[in-house]
Every structure is written in C-alpha cells, then in structure tokens.
Scaffold this motif. Structure first.
Motif, PDB file in Angstrom:
ATOM      1  N   GLU A  26     146.943  57.237  71.164  1.00 50.04           N
ATOM      2  CA  GLU A  26     146.281  58.828  71.053  1.00 50.04           C
ATOM      3  C   GLU A  26     146.086  59.473  69.646  1.00 50.04           C
ATOM      4  O   GLU A  26     147.044  58.763  68.765  1.00 50.04           O
ATOM      5  CB  GLU A  26     147.717  59.640  71.545  1.00 50.04           C
ATOM      6  CG  GLU A  26     147.076  61.117  71.817  1.00 50.04           C
ATOM      7  CD  GLU A  26     148.643  62.016  72.340  1.00 50.04           C
ATOM      8  OE1 GLU A  26     149.396  61.200  72.440  1.00 50.04           O
ATOM      9  OE2 GLU A  26     148.505  63.319  72.384  1.00 50.04           O
ATOM     10  N   ILE A  27     145.186  60.017  69.264  1.00 51.88           N
ATOM     11  CA  ILE A  27     144.664  60.761  68.079  1.00 51.88           C
ATOM     12  C   ILE A  27     145.629  61.777  67.945  1.00 51.88           C
ATOM     13  O   ILE A  27     145.729  62.616  68.695  1.00 51.88           O
ATOM     14  CB  ILE A  27     143.270  60.973  68.192  1.00 51.88           C
ATOM     15  CG1 ILE A  27     142.434  59.641  67.994  1.00 51.88           C
ATOM     16  CG2 ILE A  27     142.895  61.609  66.838  1.00 51.88           C
ATOM     17  CD1 ILE A  27     141.098  59.894  68.044  1.00 51.88           C
ATOM     18  N   LEU A  28     146.401  61.804  66.751  1.00 57.35           N
ATOM     19  CA  LEU A  28     147.129  63.065  66.180  1.00 57.35           C
ATOM     20  C   LEU A  28     146.594  63.952  65.182  1.00 57.35           C
ATOM     21  O   LEU A  28     146.836  65.188  65.478  1.00 57.35           O
ATOM     22  CB  LEU A  28     148.492  62.759  65.676  1.00 57.35           C
ATOM     23  CG  LEU A  28     149.427  61.740  66.603  1.00 57.35           C
ATOM     24  CD1 LEU A  28     150.719  61.274  65.850  1.00 57.35           C
ATOM     25  CD2 LEU A  28     149.821  62.479  67.793  1.00 57.35           C
ATOM     26  N   ASP A  29     145.663  63.170  64.517  1.00 60.70           N
ATOM     27  CA  ASP A  29     145.047  64.197  63.377  1.00 60.70           C
ATOM     28  C   ASP A  29     143.586  63.525  62.950  1.00 60.70           C
ATOM     29  O   ASP A  29     143.540  62.423  62.890  1.00 60.70           O
ATOM     30  CB  ASP A  29     146.140  64.204  62.341  1.00 60.70           C
ATOM     31  CG  ASP A  29     145.413  65.464  61.236  1.00 60.70           C
ATOM     32  OD1 ASP A  29     145.017  66.358  61.626  1.00 60.70           O
ATOM     33  OD2 ASP A  29     145.658  65.037  60.023  1.00 60.70           O
ATOM     34  N   THR A  30     142.860  64.370  62.757  1.00 57.57           N
ATOM     35  CA  THR A  30     141.507  64.029  62.105  1.00 57.57           C
ATOM     36  C   THR A  30     141.257  65.170  61.074  1.00 57.57           C
ATOM     37  O   THR A  30     141.574  66.109  60.943  1.00 57.57           O
ATOM     38  CB  THR A  30     140.352  64.012  63.319  1.00 57.57           C
ATOM     39  OG1 THR A  30     140.362  65.340  63.693  1.00 57.57           O
ATOM     40  CG2 THR A  30     140.479  63.216  64.509  1.00 57.57           C
ATOM     41  N   SER A  31     140.224  64.454  60.296  1.00 59.07           N
ATOM     42  CA  SER A  31     139.704  65.222  59.186  1.00 59.07           C
ATOM     43  C   SER A  31     138.262  64.595  58.709  1.00 59.07           C
ATOM     44  O   SER A  31     138.227  63.303  59.122  1.00 59.07           O
ATOM     45  CB  SER A  31     140.482  65.552  57.872  1.00 59.07           C
ATOM     46  OG  SER A  31     140.950  64.080  57.398  1.00 59.07           O
ATOM     47  N   VAL A  32     137.296  65.230  58.217  1.00 56.31           N
ATOM     48  CA  VAL A  32     136.115  64.750  57.603  1.00 56.31           C
ATOM     49  C   VAL A  32     136.057  65.185  56.173  1.00 56.31           C
ATOM     50  O   VAL A  32     136.221  66.249  55.551  1.00 56.31           O
ATOM     51  CB  VAL A  32     135.007  65.380  58.271  1.00 56.31           C
ATOM     52  CG1 VAL A  32     133.483  65.059  57.947  1.00 56.31           C
ATOM     53  CG2 VAL A  32     135.157  64.793  59.787  1.00 56.31           C
ATOM     54  N   ASP A  33     135.466  63.940  55.347  1.00 55.51           N
ATOM     55  CA  ASP A  33     135.125  64.298  53.989  1.00 55.51           C
ATOM     56  C   ASP A  33     133.873  63.614  53.564  1.00 55.51           C
ATOM     57  O   ASP A  33     133.464  62.633  54.335  1.00 55.51           O
ATOM     58  CB  ASP A  33     136.431  64.020  52.851  1.00 55.51           C
ATOM     59  CG  ASP A  33     136.909  62.489  53.245  1.00 55.51           C
ATOM     60  OD1 ASP A  33     135.941  61.701  52.974  1.00 55.51           O
ATOM     61  OD2 ASP A  33     137.954  62.464  53.683  1.00 55.51           O
ATOM     62  N   GLY A  34     133.615  63.491  52.359  1.00 50.28           N
ATOM     63  CA  GLY A  34     132.281  62.984  52.001  1.00 50.28           C
ATOM     64  C   GLY A  34     132.613  62.049  50.930  1.00 50.28           C
ATOM     65  O   GLY A  34     131.634  61.807  50.111  1.00 50.28           O
ATOM     66  N   THR A  35     133.634  61.189  50.684  1.00 47.26           N
ATOM     67  CA  THR A  35     134.233  60.398  49.634  1.00 47.26           C
ATOM     68  C   THR A  35     133.296  59.229  49.797  1.00 47.26           C
ATOM     69  O   THR A  35     133.351  58.445  48.627  1.00 47.26           O
ATOM     70  CB  THR A  35     135.669  60.266  49.612  1.00 47.26           C
ATOM     71  OG1 THR A  35     135.964  59.775  50.898  1.00 47.26           O
ATOM     72  CG2 THR A  35     136.530  61.305  49.427  1.00 47.26           C
ATOM     73  N   ASP A  36     132.818  58.798  50.804  1.00 46.54           N
ATOM     74  CA  ASP A  36     131.968  57.431  50.798  1.00 46.54           C
ATOM     75  C   ASP A  36     130.467  57.698  50.682  1.00 46.54           C
ATOM     76  O   ASP A  36     129.859  57.007  50.880  1.00 46.54           O
ATOM     77  CB  ASP A  36     132.369  56.642  52.067  1.00 46.54           C
ATOM     78  CG  ASP A  36     133.724  56.357  52.205  1.00 46.54           C
ATOM     79  OD1 ASP A  36     134.109  55.754  51.153  1.00 46.54           O
ATOM     80  OD2 ASP A  36     134.374  56.703  53.123  1.00 46.54           O
ATOM     81  N   GLN A  37     130.135  58.842  49.853  1.00 46.68           N
ATOM     82  CA  GLN A  37     128.698  58.982  49.621  1.00 46.68           C
ATOM     83  C   GLN A  37     128.027  57.870  48.737  1.00 46.68           C
ATOM     84  O   GLN A  37     126.909  57.410  49.006  1.00 46.68           O
ATOM     85  CB  GLN A  37     128.600  60.312  48.881  1.00 46.68           C
ATOM     86  CG  GLN A  37     127.293  60.757  48.811  1.00 46.68           C
ATOM     87  CD  GLN A  37     127.119  61.962  47.892  1.00 46.68           C
ATOM     88  OE1 GLN A  37     128.006  62.648  47.738  1.00 46.68           O
ATOM     89  NE2 GLN A  37     125.762  62.399  47.650  1.00 46.68           N
ATOM     90  N   LYS A  38     128.848  57.450  48.007  1.00 46.40           N
ATOM     91  CA  LYS A  38     128.387  56.175  46.986  1.00 46.40           C
ATOM     92  C   LYS A  38     127.777  54.879  47.851  1.00 46.40           C
ATOM     93  O   LYS A  38     127.224  54.362  47.782  1.00 46.40           O
ATOM     94  CB  LYS A  38     129.209  55.898  45.895  1.00 46.40           C
ATOM     95  CG  LYS A  38     129.135  56.549  44.873  1.00 46.40           C
ATOM     96  CD  LYS A  38     129.584  56.015  43.414  1.00 46.40           C
ATOM     97  CE  LYS A  38     129.549  57.036  42.277  1.00 46.40           C
ATOM     98  NZ  LYS A  38     130.456  56.762  41.178  1.00 46.40           N
ATOM     99  N   SER A  39     128.884  54.565  48.846  1.00 48.79           N
ATOM    100  CA  SER A  39     129.005  53.469  49.775  1.00 48.79           C
ATOM    101  C   SER A  39     127.920  53.687  50.758  1.00 48.79           C
ATOM    102  O   SER A  39     126.959  52.699  50.985  1.00 48.79           O
ATOM    103  CB  SER A  39     130.365  53.356  50.537  1.00 48.79           C
ATOM    104  OG  SER A  39     131.339  53.250  49.512  1.00 48.79           O
TER     105      SER A  39
END
Lengths: 143, 228
Positions: free
Chosen positions: B177-190
């Motif tokens: 089961e998924i308990l928590d999710t979030s989205v960020d843009g930290t892998d922009q360079k990759s």
C-alpha cells in the motif's frame, strides 16, 4: 480422417455437456442510481437558450464531471441501473451464479458561447463502446 | 540402448525447461524497453505530440524500492492516466515505457502524449482481482499534468512514493500500500542528460511539474478534431 472428425465432435459434445451456463437479462425501471447525481428535466426548467449563463448553471447544478475549456462545454454524468443480468455457470459437480447491474450512462452536455451564454444543451445516453473524446467531439461537430 | 538413452533424454528435457524458465525470467525484466517509434518522433518534431519524462523514487519503510522492477508480473509501481478520451477516468497504463535498462533501474519512465490536460496516479503492483485493482486507479493521490502546445520534451517531475510492504518468499519485499506521495523537480539535470542522450535533436526538456489535484471536475483542453 473421418475417425479424427468424429473424435473431435465427440470431444466437443463432451465439453459442451461438461461446461454449461446461461445468462438472463431482466429489465428494471431506471430508478437506482449507480454513480453520479442525475439531472432531471425539472432541474433544467430554468434554462433559456442565449440567456442562461455558465455561472447560473454551475450555481444550480453544481460542479460538473467534465469541463472542456476550449469548446466551452460542461458535462454532467450519471449512471442508472436499467436491468440485471443473472448468470450461472456449471462445471461438473460445481457451479457459480451471480447478478450484474446493467448500466445506462447518461450525460447532460451544455455548450456555451464566447460570452458564456448557453448555446445548446442535450441529455443523451453515452454509447458504451465509444471513447468519451470521440463521443464529445461528435456531439460538438453535430449540426 | 533405450534404457541408457532414457535418463539422458529426461535430463536434456529438464535442462531445456530450466533454460526456458531462465530466459523468461530475464526477458520479463527487459521485455518492455520501448523507444518512441519513428511516427511518434515525427509527431513530436511537428509539435503534435510531446515526450513526457517522469521519475519515480520509492521506499518501503527506509529501504529503497526499485519502482520498475517486475517482482511480480507487473512493475512494482504502475501508473493510471486519465485523458479527454477516457472522460477523466483514470485507467491503468498497460505498457509502461522505458528508454533504456539503466534509466529504468533509476526509476525513469516516459509517455508520448498529445498536448493538453491529463490526470495521473500511481499504484503498487496488482495483488488482488483485476476489477478491484482497476478501481483503485481512481482513488487519490491524483495529479494534473498540463502539457503546453509546442513542448517537445517535458520533465513532469519526480514522484516520491513511500509505502508498506510484505516480504517475498525468496527475499526482498513487495509494496502492499502507498502511504505517502509527493512530487518535486530535483531531477531536472538528469532529465536533461537523458533527453540529450536519447533525443539530442529535441532540445532541453521544459519543466512542467505535476500538480496535486483533488477537484471533482476534470478540466480538458483538447482539439475539436481528433488527432492521430
């Protein structure tokens, strides 16, 4: 060759006797809502083409299911039961049976003009085998 | 003679079966490498479609969990996508696409989509009946993906997923089961690096991060005529 064919027929007959089942559709009145909130004809009595605004529709009918921004379209959707499908399957000494709701998908589509006044609207049944996008596009492009 | 060859034949058969099983196990992990087709790239170049890069980083407790490793039949993390054609209803993406085995291991996936508004969700691999599982894709979390006209490559963010899992018989664990999710843009360079490797002619990816979406209405911005 002939014996092979006879054997195949015999095998098919055996399978048919071993596995058997039936389905019986029973029509019901459309009074059970399975999803969404139905919009009745009475609720649409306030509508006047060319006069009613998008804001007043939203105020009366609430948030729609779909907002197609560039076509100025709002869609309200609900599903009702219009029948029950009874099914039964037998296999040897065991079997299973059950009932499935037969669904009718209703949509109310309202199209507004550039000044957000109601241009046209229709309450229709959405065909189950057509994609939502194709269905809406056809409706929009319909003369 | 027959008596002496019989055990050899059985052994040979057993070995062949083992080889086939091994081949299937290996293939299961790489069968869905699926680069964009020539037609899709043509559509991207003419602005009709956009390549959307996404990364998933998953954890069970404090342990990293490879999102696109097929521990069961499915990938460990699966996507649901709602579009104009589905009326917003989120349906499971049956064939998740990957640019290379390396990028897949690092959690990168991609989609080729027509510009417009989409809705996205994630779920762990299926461990229940198909009907219940498909139903789950319409439950939160849900993000809105807005693809602007003219974007050729787009980085939609890194989805961080943490959940609880169950141990597997031969080691490791599988997310329940998924308990928590979030989205960020930290892998922009990759994302820029991946795009430069696989699509050097498409330029630097634009960044349009997934936005959490809790509304009832599905908003769309789709052309009046169907696109191919």
């Amino acid at each position: 060759m002939k014996s092979h064919r006879s054997l195949l027929l015999l095998l098919l007959a055996a399978i048919t006797l071993y596995l058997y089942g039936c389905v019986i559709p029973i029509p019901t009145p459309e009074n059970k809502v399975l999803a969404g909130t139905p919009v009745t004809e009475e609720q649409l009595a306030f509508i006047q083409l060319g006069e009613t605004t998008k804001e007043s529709v939203l105020a009366r009918l609430g948030e729609p299911q779909i907002v197609w921004e560039n076509a100025h379209i709002l869609v309200y959707e609900w599903e009702v039961r219009h029948g029950i499908l009874l099914w039964a399957v037998g296999a040897g000494y065991s079997g299973a049976f059950g009932a499935i709701d037969l669904r009718e998908r209703y949509v109310l589509i309202l199209q507004f003009n550039d000044t957000d006044r109601l241009q046209r609207f229709e309450r229709v049944i959405r065909p189950p085998l057509k994609s939502y996008g194709d269905f809406l596009r056809e409706w929009v492009n319909k003369p | 003679m027959k008596l002496s060859t019989y055990p050899l034949t059985r052994t040979g058969c057993f070995k062949s079966m083992l080889l086939m099983i091994a081949a299937l196990v290996i293939l299961a992990g790489c069968a869905s490498m699926d680069a964009p087709t020539g037609r899709e790239l043509e559509d991207v170049l003419t602005g009709q479609k956009t390549i959307v890069l996404l990364r998933v980083e998953a954890n069970i407790g404090h342990s990293p969990y490879e999102p696109f490793k097929a521990d069961l039949v499915d990938d460990n993390i699966c996507f649901g996508l709602g579009s104009f054609d589905t009326g917003g209803h989120l349906r499971r993406i049956e064939n998740q696409r990957f640019l290379s085995p390396e990028s897949r291991r690092e959690g990168w996936t991609y989609m080729v989509l027509t510009p417009g508004i989409y809705y996205l969700t994630v779920q762990p691999a299926r461990r229940t009946d198909l009907y219940s599982y498909m139903h789950r894709f319409n439950a939160p979390p849900r993000w809105q993906l807005d693809i602007p006209e003219g974007a050729r490559v787009l980085y939609a963010g890194t989805i961080r997923v943490s959940g609880i899992g169950d141990p597997l018989m031969f080691g490791g664990s599988v997310m329940r089961e998924i308990l928590d999710t979030s989205v960020d843009g930290t892998d922009q360079k990759s994302a820029t690096t991946i795009s430069a490797v696989h699509f050097p002619y498409l330029g630097v990816p634009q960044v349009f991060l997934l936005q959490p979406y809790e509304g009832k209405a599905f908003y769309f911005r789709s052309p009046m005529q169907p696109t191919r």
